[in-house]
Design an enzyme around this catalytic site. Sequence first.
Site, PDB file in Angstrom:
ATOM      1  N   ARG A   1       0.832  -1.213   0.000  1.00  0.00           N
ATOM      2  CA  ARG A   1       0.000   0.000   0.000  1.00  0.00           C
ATOM      3  C   ARG A   1       0.870   1.268   0.000  1.00  0.00           C
ATOM      4  NH1 ARG A   1      -3.152  -3.309  -0.812  1.00  0.00           N
ATOM      5  NH2 ARG A   1      -5.319  -3.456  -0.157  1.00  0.00           N
TER       6      ARG A   1
ATOM      7  N   SER B   1     -10.927  -0.381   3.122  1.00  0.00           N
ATOM      8  CA  SER B   1     -10.137  -0.462   4.357  1.00  0.00           C
ATOM      9  C   SER B   1      -9.753   0.939   4.816  1.00  0.00           C
ATOM     10  CB  SER B   1      -8.843  -1.240   4.121  1.00  0.00           C
ATOM     11  OG  SER B   1      -9.111  -2.528   3.637  1.00  0.00           O
TER      12      SER B   1
ATOM     13  N   GLU C   1      -5.252   4.235   6.014  1.00  0.00           N
ATOM     14  CA  GLU C   1      -4.954   3.861   4.630  1.00  0.00           C
ATOM     15  C   GLU C   1      -5.250   5.007   3.667  1.00  0.00           C
ATOM     16  OE1 GLU C   1      -5.409   0.677   1.170  1.00  0.00           O
ATOM     17  OE2 GLU C   1      -7.144   1.391   2.209  1.00  0.00           O
TER      18      GLU C   1
HETATM   19  N1  EPU Z   1     -10.470 -10.345   9.937  1.00  0.00           N
HETATM   20  C1  EPU Z   1     -11.117 -10.449  11.141  1.00  0.00           C
HETATM   21  N2  EPU Z   1     -12.156  -9.590  11.390  1.00  0.00           N
HETATM   22  C2  EPU Z   1     -12.568  -8.687  10.485  1.00  0.00           C
HETATM   23  C3  EPU Z   1     -11.884  -8.582   9.251  1.00  0.00           C
HETATM   24  C4  EPU Z   1     -10.837  -9.422   9.007  1.00  0.00           C
HETATM   25  O1  EPU Z   1     -10.783 -11.269  11.980  1.00  0.00           O
HETATM   26  O2  EPU Z   1     -13.536  -7.985  10.762  1.00  0.00           O
HETATM   27  C5  EPU Z   1      -9.414 -11.304   9.642  1.00  0.00           C
HETATM   28  C6  EPU Z   1      -9.933 -12.318   8.609  1.00  0.00           C
HETATM   29  O3  EPU Z   1     -10.551 -13.394   9.245  1.00  0.00           O
HETATM   30  C7  EPU Z   1      -8.701 -12.728   7.881  1.00  0.00           C
HETATM   31  C8  EPU Z   1      -7.799 -11.510   7.993  1.00  0.00           C
HETATM   32  O4  EPU Z   1      -8.351 -10.661   9.004  1.00  0.00           O
HETATM   33  O5  EPU Z   1      -8.080 -13.784   8.547  1.00  0.00           O
HETATM   34  C9  EPU Z   1      -7.696 -10.755   6.686  1.00  0.00           C
HETATM   35  O6  EPU Z   1      -8.986 -10.318   6.286  1.00  0.00           O
HETATM   36  P1  EPU Z   1      -9.345 -10.011   4.775  1.00  0.00           P
HETATM   37  O7  EPU Z   1      -8.948 -11.146   3.905  1.00  0.00           O
HETATM   38  O8  EPU Z   1     -10.762  -9.591   4.706  1.00  0.00           O
HETATM   39  O9  EPU Z   1      -8.383  -8.847   4.360  1.00  0.00           O
HETATM   40  P2  EPU Z   1      -7.849  -7.534   5.092  1.00  0.00           P
HETATM   41  O10 EPU Z   1      -6.436  -7.744   5.490  1.00  0.00           O
HETATM   42  O11 EPU Z   1      -8.799  -7.083   6.127  1.00  0.00           O
HETATM   43  C10 EPU Z   1      -6.829  -6.570   2.893  1.00  0.00           C
HETATM   44  C11 EPU Z   1      -6.855  -5.285   2.119  1.00  0.00           C
HETATM   45  C12 EPU Z   1      -8.119  -5.193   1.296  1.00  0.00           C
HETATM   46  C13 EPU Z   1      -8.183  -6.394   0.370  1.00  0.00           C
HETATM   47  C14 EPU Z   1      -8.168  -7.675   1.210  1.00  0.00           C
HETATM   48  C15 EPU Z   1      -8.108  -8.927   0.395  1.00  0.00           C
HETATM   49  C16 EPU Z   1      -5.547  -3.703   3.388  1.00  0.00           C
HETATM   50  C17 EPU Z   1      -5.552  -2.511   4.257  1.00  0.00           C
HETATM   51  N3  EPU Z   1      -6.751  -4.159   3.016  1.00  0.00           N
HETATM   52  O12 EPU Z   1      -7.890  -6.514   3.851  1.00  0.00           O
HETATM   53  O13 EPU Z   1      -8.036  -4.015   0.507  1.00  0.00           O
HETATM   54  O14 EPU Z   1      -9.338  -6.377  -0.436  1.00  0.00           O
HETATM   55  O15 EPU Z   1      -6.973  -7.673   2.031  1.00  0.00           O
HETATM   56  O16 EPU Z   1      -6.835  -9.048  -0.135  1.00  0.00           O
HETATM   57  O17 EPU Z   1      -4.486  -4.212   3.041  1.00  0.00           O
HETATM   58  C18 EPU Z   1      -8.528  -1.695   0.587  1.00  0.00           C
HETATM   59  O18 EPU Z   1      -7.312  -1.494   0.538  1.00  0.00           O
HETATM   60  O19 EPU Z   1      -9.361  -0.756   0.661  1.00  0.00           O
HETATM   61  C19 EPU Z   1      -9.010  -3.067   0.593  1.00  0.00           C
HETATM   62  C20 EPU Z   1     -10.305  -3.342   0.695  1.00  0.00           C
END
Ligand code: EPU
Length: 345
Positions: A165, A242, A338
Amino acid sequence: MTLKILNNCNLMRNNTLALQSTAEYFCEVINTADLREALTFARSKNLAVTVLGAGSNVVLKNNLFGLVISINLKGIHHSIDGNNVVLSVAAGESWSELVEYALRNNWYGIENLVQIPGSVGAAPIQNIGAYGVELSDVFLSLDAMDIRTGEINSLSHKLCGFGYRDSIFKSKRKNRHIILEIKIKLSLTADVQCDYPLLSEALKKETRKSTGPITPQIVARTISDIRRRKYPDPSIIANVGSFFKNPVLNSDSVRRFLECYPLAPVFEINGAEYKVAAGWLIERCGLKGFRSGNVGMSSEQALVLLNYGNASSRELLQFSESVKQQVLSVFGISLELEPTVYGSF
Ligand code: EPU
């Protein structure tokens, strides 16, 4: 002068958090001649310049002094080079429409980045990424105009300094360039990336229903379904996806963290750095679905901050500060925003 420059313009429709913000001057440019005219105007009045794409990754405070330029340059060109296709895409194109266009043409490599809101010109700034793929994986170069000199330069992949990012456009070269066009290299052969845990689980269910190979189209459809469940449509509830980055820890810190929280989702970036899921940290603080006044964290994805209606930027940033404080006091980990914050109260 052909370019229309507005004075005291409300930007509520130019940011997906739907914040009330006033630009001292505002214009929309559809070609580089417009852009040069806009920059000449800014220089003549000694105005700061702020560039907006689709406004899907910004927090706009009440006042943006100077000239706000909305980039609406359009055009997609391609050339086939062996097994690859090189796409030159203007900054004002929609990223998600670009992904659909590539899929319709059977050009592969960005299917995991389906349905990410925002413009093509904004994509390199934060090196958009999702479900195991980042823009930097397919990126070749970009053309950008220097705000001070009006010169157009080509910046290679290396010069863009991509990270998680991150790029030089968020640090060393912040507010120096206006991205005009990006070049990406896609493949004519499918090579699906399905390792991301949530994706591979969802694909297992999907492949139980059919027997053929996992195609990029199936990957895109599966990701679209996940995104629809987790990320609310900003036209219904205002948000920027995010709101915090996943904090990055070094090996020592991550080891100590995992000793205390062995079940926490942690993803390796490289041998020395690890991302901790900020959504998990926020959820563990009891803030998933928590709402205060006009602002809250989503109950589907704790990393998504929602403006339920009339939140001011001050209320929204105070709320996000309190989320940061709670995560800091429980885990000793600092969250970083972010989206980029612009303007003043
Ligand atoms: N998780 C939780 N609780 C929540 C949300 C997530 O426990 O409420 C845990 C999930 O269970 C999972 C882990 O966190 O084990 C990761 O969750 P997720 O796959 O939903 O991804 P994220 O890390 O929350 C990132 C990006 C997203 C992208 C997704 C999928 C960032 C800041 N965000 O989210 O990007 O779509 O991975 O790759 O890196 C964005 O940048 O706006 C965005 C949506």
